[in-house]
Design an enzyme around this catalytic site. Structure first.
Site, short mmCIF file in Angstrom:
data_model
loop_
_atom_site.label_atom_id
_atom_site.label_comp_id
_atom_site.label_asym_id
_atom_site.label_seq_id
_atom_site.Cartn_x
_atom_site.Cartn_y
_atom_site.Cartn_z
CG ASP A 132 -35.94 -13.20 -4.57
OD1 ASP A 132 -35.87 -12.68 -5.70
OD2 ASP A 132 -35.21 -12.89 -3.61
CD GLU A 133 -36.92 -8.55 -8.35
OE1 GLU A 133 -36.86 -7.42 -8.80
OE2 GLU A 133 -36.20 -9.48 -8.77
#
Ligand code: TTP
Ligand code: MG
Length: 429
Positions: A132-133
């Site tokens: 998620d990054e």
């Protein structure tokens, strides 16, 4: 500044525009995407909450659940104490309840792919860090004068394409951008402009800095160094004596300096560009011209990255939301802008005379090895519908870059919103 000339091929730090994108309560946001009723509710994703189970931990919790004290890595039993499951809360219980869901990594990975596709569409340099990054270096796409509107548009594009919210930090370097993305979650957008880094970091606890783990933070606190401001003002040689080379590094980070270059990691599955007409049109010349522009955008980006493609597709949206995709595939990968133009023109013919609201061009089945380019004459026609192409993604995975909300989004020369149309940075910024 004051660092002399930038190395060849890299900008002076003050000109770099680095974004750190981190999804908000990612697993919980994915659960909400497929069950919108959970929007606004306390959602906990984790293992071990079913009756009879005792072990397990919280993977993540929505911000509503966090308000009740639930957090990542917490034993699930502790979460259940403060936030009982809605299904099993006793009848006489009138406190807060939570919606618990098991971890479904496969689904979260598929959502992550959709997010990453948007990132690869808006930036040439993407470093995927986790599910998620990611870091983006968008120095060639946007200047400091318009970085805020660019990042807002990116948030909108992610929400539209993947249905999950992101927070973004913008700074001249990775370490500061990461702290900025975390600073105002959820739906945060924090821009730390060149020269503002040290002031932005000063009030934060040293533990927030890249390279400062809990042990180092404890040692620093023991030395009377509580905040990044304290660390920035501390004697660098004393830090080096105590922590070795890392002392120099954390001192630099506290001052908002980080020389790491955003090294690309993770590859796009497709590259696409979309744009909407301010009002739907049935003028074939306008449609063809817009498609030519989009195809050029896409093939330019492929050329910049040495990407070959096997499938060429278009998307035609008729008002209000009738999405049509068409694609053709080659037997082998190519990089041929003229061919893309011809195929795109061919594919759009069946829509001649129809009203069109939005258009897109996409290449997929990408290949990153220039040596594998095949001959151009060996076509395999998939038929007209991309849905029938086993190699093709589903239509809703067609990547766009048109933000959903108007208001503070960027307006471009052509009168529609697109985050790919930002001017390069001013040289002085
Ligand atoms: P994070 O980005 O750390 O957390 P988050 O996205 O849930 O929340 P935030 O808004 O603070 O960014 O981690 C991303 C996902 O990784 C998270 O949704 C679940 C998973 N994860 C775990 O499974 N265990 C953990 O201990 C942590 C920290 C994350
Ligand atoms: Mg996150």
């Amino acid at each position: 500044m004051g660092r002399g000339f930038p190395e060849p091929g890299r900008r002076d730090d003050d000109q770099r525009v680095v974004l750190h994108v981190d999804m908000d309560c990612f697993y919980a946001a994915c659960e909400r995407r497929r069950a919108p009723d959970l929007m606004g509710e306390p959602v906990v994703v984790g293992m071990g909450y079913e009756d009879g189970e005792t072990h397990g931990a919280v993977a993540t919790a929505s911000y509503e659940a966090r308000e009740h004290g639930v957090e990542s890595a917490q034993p699930i039993s502790q979460a259940l104490d403060v936030l009982p499951r809605v299904e099993t809360a006793p009848d006489d219980y009138d406190g807060p309840v939570g919606y618990y869901r098991p971890v479904d990594l496969k689904y979260y990975s598929s959502v992550s792919e959709e997010v990453k596709a948007v990132l690869h569409d808006v930036a040439d340099v993407v470093r995927e860090v986790s599910i998620d990054e990611a870091y983006l270096d968008v120095s060639d796409r946007v200047g400091w004068h318009s970085v805020e509107i660019f990042a807002r548009s990116l948030q909108g594009a992610i929400e539209e394409a993947a249905g999950v919210p992101a927070s973004i930090g913008c700074a001249t370097n990775m370490a500061t951008a990461k702290i900025a993305s975390d600073h105002d979650k959820p739906d945060g957008l924090v821009v730390v402009r060149p020269g503002e880094e040290r002031a932005f970091l000063a009030p934060l606890d040293v533990a927030a800095l890249h390279g400062v783990g809990p042990v180092t933070a404890g040692e620093l606190h023991g030395m009377g160094i509580e905040t990044a401001g304290d660390l920035a003002a501390a004697d660098r040689d004393a830090l080096v004596d105590r922590f070795g080379e890392r002392g120099r590094e954390i001192h630099a980070h506290a001052r908002g300096r980080d020389d790491r270059v955003v090294e690309p990691r993770g590859r796009p599955k497709s590259l696409s560009s979309e744009s909407a007409f301010t009002e739907a049109t049935d003028d074939p010349d306008r449609v063809r011209e817009r498609l030519r522009t989009l195809a050029t955008e896409v093939t330019d980006r492929c050329a910049a990255r040495d990407v070959l493609y096997k499938t060429i597709g278009i998307k035609v949206v008729r008002p209000p939301f009738d999405v049509n995709t068409r694609a053709r595939s080659l037997s082998g990968p190519v990089a041929d802008p003229d061919l893309v133009q011809r195929v795109v023109a061919d594919l759009v013919e069946e829509f001649e005379g129809q009203r069109v609201r939005k258009l897109g061009v996409r290449v997929s089945n990408l290949s990153f090895d220039a040596a594998t380019q095949a001959g151009l004459d060996d076509w395999a026609d998939d038929g007209t519908d991309a849905g029938s192409d086993p190699d093709s993604d589903a239509p809703d995975e067609f990547r766009g870059n048109e933000p959903t909300c108007g208001g503070n989004r960027g307006r471009t020369r052509r009168g529609q919103t697109s985050i790919l149309d930002f001017e390069p940075p001013d040289s002085g910024e």
